[in-house]
Design a protein around this motif. Structure first.
Motif, PDB file in Angstrom:
ATOM      1  N   LEU A 141       7.529  15.512  -3.480  1.00  0.00           N
ATOM      2  CA  LEU A 141       7.118  17.382  -3.514  1.00  0.00           C
ATOM      3  C   LEU A 141       6.153  17.400  -2.708  1.00  0.00           C
ATOM      4  O   LEU A 141       6.171  18.448  -2.117  1.00  0.00           O
ATOM      5  N   THR A 142       5.348  16.294  -2.407  1.00  0.00           N
ATOM      6  CA  THR A 142       3.936  16.800  -1.900  1.00  0.00           C
ATOM      7  C   THR A 142       4.242  16.344  -0.438  1.00  0.00           C
ATOM      8  O   THR A 142       3.452  15.745   0.386  1.00  0.00           O
ATOM      9  N   ILE A 143       5.241  15.815  -0.284  1.00  0.00           N
ATOM     10  CA  ILE A 143       5.437  15.215   0.941  1.00  0.00           C
ATOM     11  C   ILE A 143       5.044  15.907   2.038  1.00  0.00           C
ATOM     12  O   ILE A 143       5.429  17.891   2.321  1.00  0.00           O
ATOM     13  N   PRO A 144       4.564  15.778   3.315  1.00  0.00           N
ATOM     14  CA  PRO A 144       3.892  16.652   3.871  1.00  0.00           C
ATOM     15  C   PRO A 144       5.590  16.885   4.947  1.00  0.00           C
ATOM     16  O   PRO A 144       6.314  16.277   5.298  1.00  0.00           O
ATOM     17  N   PHE A 145       5.298  18.344   5.192  1.00  0.00           N
ATOM     18  CA  PHE A 145       7.000  18.411   6.302  1.00  0.00           C
ATOM     19  C   PHE A 145       6.983  17.897   7.761  1.00  0.00           C
ATOM     20  O   PHE A 145       8.004  17.857   8.150  1.00  0.00           O
ATOM     21  N   ASP A 146       6.149  17.610   8.431  1.00  0.00           N
ATOM     22  CA  ASP A 146       6.655  16.401   9.369  1.00  0.00           C
ATOM     23  C   ASP A 146       6.560  15.081   9.165  1.00  0.00           C
ATOM     24  O   ASP A 146       8.065  14.500   9.467  1.00  0.00           O
ATOM     25  N   HIS A 147       6.095  14.435   7.477  1.00  0.00           N
ATOM     26  CA  HIS A 147       7.327  12.951   7.458  1.00  0.00           C
ATOM     27  C   HIS A 147       8.414  13.819   6.637  1.00  0.00           C
ATOM     28  O   HIS A 147       9.201  12.777   6.915  1.00  0.00           O
ATOM     29  N   LEU A 148       8.213  15.153   6.533  1.00  0.00           N
ATOM     30  CA  LEU A 148       9.990  15.465   5.595  1.00  0.00           C
ATOM     31  C   LEU A 148      11.287  15.107   7.105  1.00  0.00           C
ATOM     32  O   LEU A 148      11.789  14.793   7.132  1.00  0.00           O
ATOM     33  N   ASP A 149      10.198  15.644   8.410  1.00  0.00           N
ATOM     34  CA  ASP A 149      10.689  15.491   9.267  1.00  0.00           C
ATOM     35  C   ASP A 149      11.341  14.659   9.676  1.00  0.00           C
ATOM     36  O   ASP A 149      12.877  14.256  10.821  1.00  0.00           O
ATOM     37  N   GLU A 150      10.885  13.757   9.841  1.00  0.00           N
ATOM     38  CA  GLU A 150      10.174  12.256  10.318  1.00  0.00           C
ATOM     39  C   GLU A 150      12.210  11.516   9.592  1.00  0.00           C
ATOM     40  O   GLU A 150      12.326  10.699  10.386  1.00  0.00           O
ATOM     41  N   GLY A 151      11.409  11.566   7.779  1.00  0.00           N
ATOM     42  CA  GLY A 151      12.886  11.071   7.544  1.00  0.00           C
ATOM     43  C   GLY A 151      13.519  11.114   7.700  1.00  0.00           C
ATOM     44  O   GLY A 151      15.109  10.405   7.598  1.00  0.00           O
ATOM     45  N   LYS A 188       0.556  -1.584   0.181  1.00  0.00           N
ATOM     46  CA  LYS A 188       0.140   0.097  -0.016  1.00  0.00           C
ATOM     47  C   LYS A 188       0.847   1.408  -0.114  1.00  0.00           C
ATOM     48  O   LYS A 188       1.357   1.169   0.437  1.00  0.00           O
ATOM     49  N   ALA A 189       0.983   2.567  -0.510  1.00  0.00           N
ATOM     50  CA  ALA A 189       1.338   3.542  -1.112  1.00  0.00           C
ATOM     51  C   ALA A 189       0.164   5.023  -1.203  1.00  0.00           C
ATOM     52  O   ALA A 189      -1.159   4.153  -1.021  1.00  0.00           O
ATOM     53  N   GLU A 190       0.331   6.253  -0.246  1.00  0.00           N
ATOM     54  CA  GLU A 190      -0.076   7.439  -0.022  1.00  0.00           C
ATOM     55  C   GLU A 190       0.856   7.973   0.331  1.00  0.00           C
ATOM     56  O   GLU A 190       1.565   7.892   0.888  1.00  0.00           O
ATOM     57  N   ASN A 191       0.653   9.056  -0.897  1.00  0.00           N
ATOM     58  CA  ASN A 191       1.800  10.880  -0.565  1.00  0.00           C
ATOM     59  C   ASN A 191       2.865   9.879  -0.815  1.00  0.00           C
ATOM     60  O   ASN A 191       3.978   9.560  -1.137  1.00  0.00           O
ATOM     61  N   ALA A 192       3.896   9.648   0.657  1.00  0.00           N
ATOM     62  CA  ALA A 192       5.273   9.816   0.495  1.00  0.00           C
ATOM     63  C   ALA A 192       5.009   8.756   1.891  1.00  0.00           C
ATOM     64  O   ALA A 192       6.268   8.265   2.741  1.00  0.00           O
ATOM     65  N   GLU A 193       3.813   8.121   2.282  1.00  0.00           N
ATOM     66  CA  GLU A 193       4.445   6.753   3.040  1.00  0.00           C
ATOM     67  C   GLU A 193       4.291   5.183   2.255  1.00  0.00           C
ATOM     68  O   GLU A 193       3.318   5.579   1.293  1.00  0.00           O
ATOM     69  N   LEU A 194       4.689   4.667   2.733  1.00  0.00           N
ATOM     70  CA  LEU A 194       4.773   2.797   2.373  1.00  0.00           C
ATOM     71  C   LEU A 194       3.891   2.052   3.025  1.00  0.00           C
ATOM     72  O   LEU A 194       4.670   2.589   4.616  1.00  0.00           O
ATOM     73  N   TRP A 195       3.799   0.796   2.969  1.00  0.00           N
ATOM     74  CA  TRP A 195       3.234   0.353   3.792  1.00  0.00           C
ATOM     75  C   TRP A 195       3.734  -1.648   3.714  1.00  0.00           C
ATOM     76  O   TRP A 195       2.932  -1.874   2.228  1.00  0.00           O
ATOM     77  N   ASP A 196       4.832  -2.404   3.845  1.00  0.00           N
ATOM     78  CA  ASP A 196       4.798  -3.872   2.872  1.00  0.00           C
ATOM     79  C   ASP A 196       4.418  -4.847   4.040  1.00  0.00           C
ATOM     80  O   ASP A 196       2.403  -4.621   4.326  1.00  0.00           O
ATOM     81  N   VAL A 197       3.903  -6.204   3.273  1.00  0.00           N
ATOM     82  CA  VAL A 197       2.971  -6.819   3.185  1.00  0.00           C
ATOM     83  C   VAL A 197       3.281  -7.188   5.035  1.00  0.00           C
ATOM     84  O   VAL A 197       1.902  -7.957   5.420  1.00  0.00           O
ATOM     85  N   GLU A 198       3.505  -6.880   5.566  1.00  0.00           N
ATOM     86  CA  GLU A 198       4.052  -6.733   6.947  1.00  0.00           C
ATOM     87  C   GLU A 198       3.682  -6.026   8.003  1.00  0.00           C
ATOM     88  O   GLU A 198       2.891  -6.274   8.970  1.00  0.00           O
ATOM     89  N   GLY A 199       2.567  -5.075   7.254  1.00  0.00           N
ATOM     90  CA  GLY A 199       2.083  -3.919   7.545  1.00  0.00           C
ATOM     91  C   GLY A 199       3.226  -2.192   8.275  1.00  0.00           C
ATOM     92  O   GLY A 199       2.992  -1.785   9.082  1.00  0.00           O
ATOM     93  N   LYS A 200       4.357  -3.006   8.078  1.00  0.00           N
ATOM     94  CA  LYS A 200       5.268  -2.144   8.707  1.00  0.00           C
ATOM     95  C   LYS A 200       5.236  -0.627   7.455  1.00  0.00           C
ATOM     96  O   LYS A 200       5.248  -1.090   6.155  1.00  0.00           O
ATOM     97  N   ARG A 201       5.806   0.307   8.008  1.00  0.00           N
ATOM     98  CA  ARG A 201       5.283   1.906   7.699  1.00  0.00           C
ATOM     99  C   ARG A 201       6.774   2.109   6.790  1.00  0.00           C
ATOM    100  O   ARG A 201       7.439   2.641   7.721  1.00  0.00           O
ATOM    101  N   VAL A 208      11.401  21.826  -0.498  1.00  0.00           N
ATOM    102  CA  VAL A 208      11.894  20.899   0.856  1.00  0.00           C
ATOM    103  C   VAL A 208      13.256  20.421   0.577  1.00  0.00           C
ATOM    104  O   VAL A 208      14.131  20.199   0.767  1.00  0.00           O
ATOM    105  N   GLY A 209      13.462  21.231  -0.591  1.00  0.00           N
ATOM    106  CA  GLY A 209      15.096  20.910  -1.182  1.00  0.00           C
ATOM    107  C   GLY A 209      16.412  21.846  -0.204  1.00  0.00           C
ATOM    108  O   GLY A 209      16.932  21.755   0.135  1.00  0.00           O
ATOM    109  N   SER A 210      15.592  23.338   0.074  1.00  0.00           N
ATOM    110  CA  SER A 210      16.084  23.943   0.941  1.00  0.00           C
ATOM    111  C   SER A 210      16.364  23.690   2.553  1.00  0.00           C
ATOM    112  O   SER A 210      17.784  23.711   3.023  1.00  0.00           O
ATOM    113  N   ARG A 211      15.138  22.560   2.906  1.00  0.00           N
ATOM    114  CA  ARG A 211      14.829  22.292   4.209  1.00  0.00           C
ATOM    115  C   ARG A 211      16.253  20.649   4.373  1.00  0.00           C
ATOM    116  O   ARG A 211      16.957  21.191   5.384  1.00  0.00           O
ATOM    117  N   LEU A 212      15.818  20.420   3.275  1.00  0.00           N
ATOM    118  CA  LEU A 212      17.220  18.654   3.214  1.00  0.00           C
ATOM    119  C   LEU A 212      18.698  19.620   3.217  1.00  0.00           C
ATOM    120  O   LEU A 212      19.754  18.836   3.792  1.00  0.00           O
TER     121      LEU A 212
END
Length: 434
Positions: free
Chosen positions: A405-415, A29-42, A327-331
């Motif tokens: 490019l649509t990644i939420p900034f809280d997900h960017l910071d988490e990554g 499964k995938a949604e915007n900037a998140e993925l989940w594998d067959v074992e449910g891991k995000r 996004v690039g500037s933050r990275l």
């Protein structure tokens, strides 16, 4: 129960070992900037399907356009019974691709297919046979694309003989001691001692080398190539397959230099997850193609065309060019802070344009010796911690970051936080000899 290990075993039994494998993780499964594998891991996605999902996974507008198209037609083959969305995509690309001159476009399915056709067009338009490309460049795995690629293993080894009349010159990489002037001097020397420029049909260049290590071509270098091509009647061919569609903070990376290529190849971000590629060029060049000289059964599939039209609307409506720069500037600012600190002496260089950002890892900042073992440990440790990363570079010592490019900034910071923890853990493993 479905597990990653079970699918890995099935893969080994069913699929050739030559198909490259980054991780033994199977996505369900995938949604915007998140993925989940067959074992449910995000996972946080810092790869975007290798710069395909610039608009994120399953963008609602892309899905809506594709679902609507499913209720109409899914395939006819444009060459036999055409449909309007193919024409609409080409019209949009003719407007968007840099160059204040009439342009024409046709669609294909993959980036390599776009490269193969660009070479055919250049030969048909110029009556010449030879091409120049650059060391470290990546243009695909089909025969001409593989020949143009400037890296032997794993792309060329064992697959010869390759296409004749393709020549490679050094790409300007100041960090590794190759200056812009040295590259231009090598090109001049090549014309004087190896192949007369009147035999050269085209020069292929990535405005930012992708697989080669995320090295941006200097603005003045691209402008010099344009002048050289104009002087000798050579076509300048820009490979924007990884750099296109807002990734670098412009719709196309060549815009950073204010340079218009004669032919531009595109794919990846054009389809928002659906397979589509394109070749756009000067109208007078494209019209040199003989009838039936280009085309493909599945090229410009109706579903992919619908997705592409949605992608181009999303980039404009959601101001993704501006967001790529943010996004690039933050990275970059974060990675540069790591580089300037005392903890990570292994960071040799941070570079990139827009949201196409890389960290090059070295054993020693003075010698700049590549450290591929560390990068391999980083990407695998990051996956264990829930972050998907890709490596690149001729030596495999570069971590490339390609977030949607649509990644939420809280997900960017988490990554970013996971990447930092993974770097620390990988350093400990590699230095301990594990």
């Amino acid at each position: 129960m479905s597990t990653n290990a079970a699918f890995t075993a099935r893969r080994a039994a069913a699929i050739p070992a030559g198909l490259s494998k980054h991780l033994d993780v199977y996505i369900e499964k995938a949604e915007n900037a998140e993925l989940w594998d067959v074992e449910g891991k995000r996972y946080i996605d810092f790869a975007a399907g290798i710069a395909v999902n610039n608009t994120g996974h399953r963008h609602p507008k892309v899905l809506e356009r594709v679902r609507n198209q499913l209720d109409k037609v899914t395939h006819t083959s444009f060459q036999t019974t055409p449909y309007i969305d193919y024409v609409a995509v080409c019209e949009k690309l003719n407007d968007l691709v840099p160059g204040d001159f009439p342009k024409k476009t046709f669609l294909v399915s993959t980036g390599a297919e776009a490269i193969e056709n660009a070479a055919k067009i250049a030969r048909a338009a110029t009556g010449r046979s030879a091409f120049v490309a650059f060391s470290g460049g990546f243009h695909g795995r089909t025969l001409m694309a593989m020949t143009l690629t400037g890296k032997t293993t794993p792309y060329k080894a064992g697959f010869g003989p390759l296409v004749p009349d393709v020549f490679h010159l050094p790409f300007p990489i100041p960090y590794h001691g190759i200056s812009e002037q040295e590259s231009l001097t090598a090109l001049d020397r090549f014309f004087r001692s190896e192949v007369d420029p009147t035999r050269i049909a085209g020069i292929f260049v990535e405005p930012v080398q992708g697989e080669g290590g995320f090295y941006p071509a200097p603005v003045t270098f691209l402008r010099a190539l344009r002048e050289i091509c104009d002087k000798h009647g050579i076509l300048l061919i820009a490979d924007e397959i990884q750099t296109g569609f807002a990734r670098t903070g412009k719709m196309f990376a060549m815009e950073h230099a204010g340079v218009a290529a004669d032919i531009v190849t595109m794919a990846k971000g054009l389809g928002g997850g659906f397979p589509i590629a394109a070749v756009t060029g000067r109208a007078n060049i494209m019209d040199k193609i003989p009838m039936g000289g280009v085309g493909s059964t599945f090229a410009g599939n109706p579903l992919s065309c619908a997705a592409s039209l949605a992608v181009m609307e999303i980039i404009e409506d959601e101001k993704l060019i501006d967001r790529a720069n943010e996004v690039g500037s933050r990275l970059k600012s974060t990675f540069e802070d790591w580089q300037e600190g005392n903890e990570f002496a292994c960071i040799g260089e941070v570079r990139g344009l827009g949201a196409m950002v890389a960290i090059e890892f070295v054993r020693d900042r003075e010698t700049r010796q590549p450290w591929p073992e560390l990068v391999k440990a980083i990407t695998h440790t990051a996956a264990e911690k829930g972050l998907l990363l890709l490596s690149c570079g001729v030596h495999g010592n570069v971590v490339r970051v390609l977030t949607p490019l649509t990644i939420p900034f809280d997900h960017l910071d988490e990554g970013i936080a996971i990447l930092k923890d993974s770097l620390r853990a990988a350093l400990e493993k590699v230095e301990a000899g594990q």
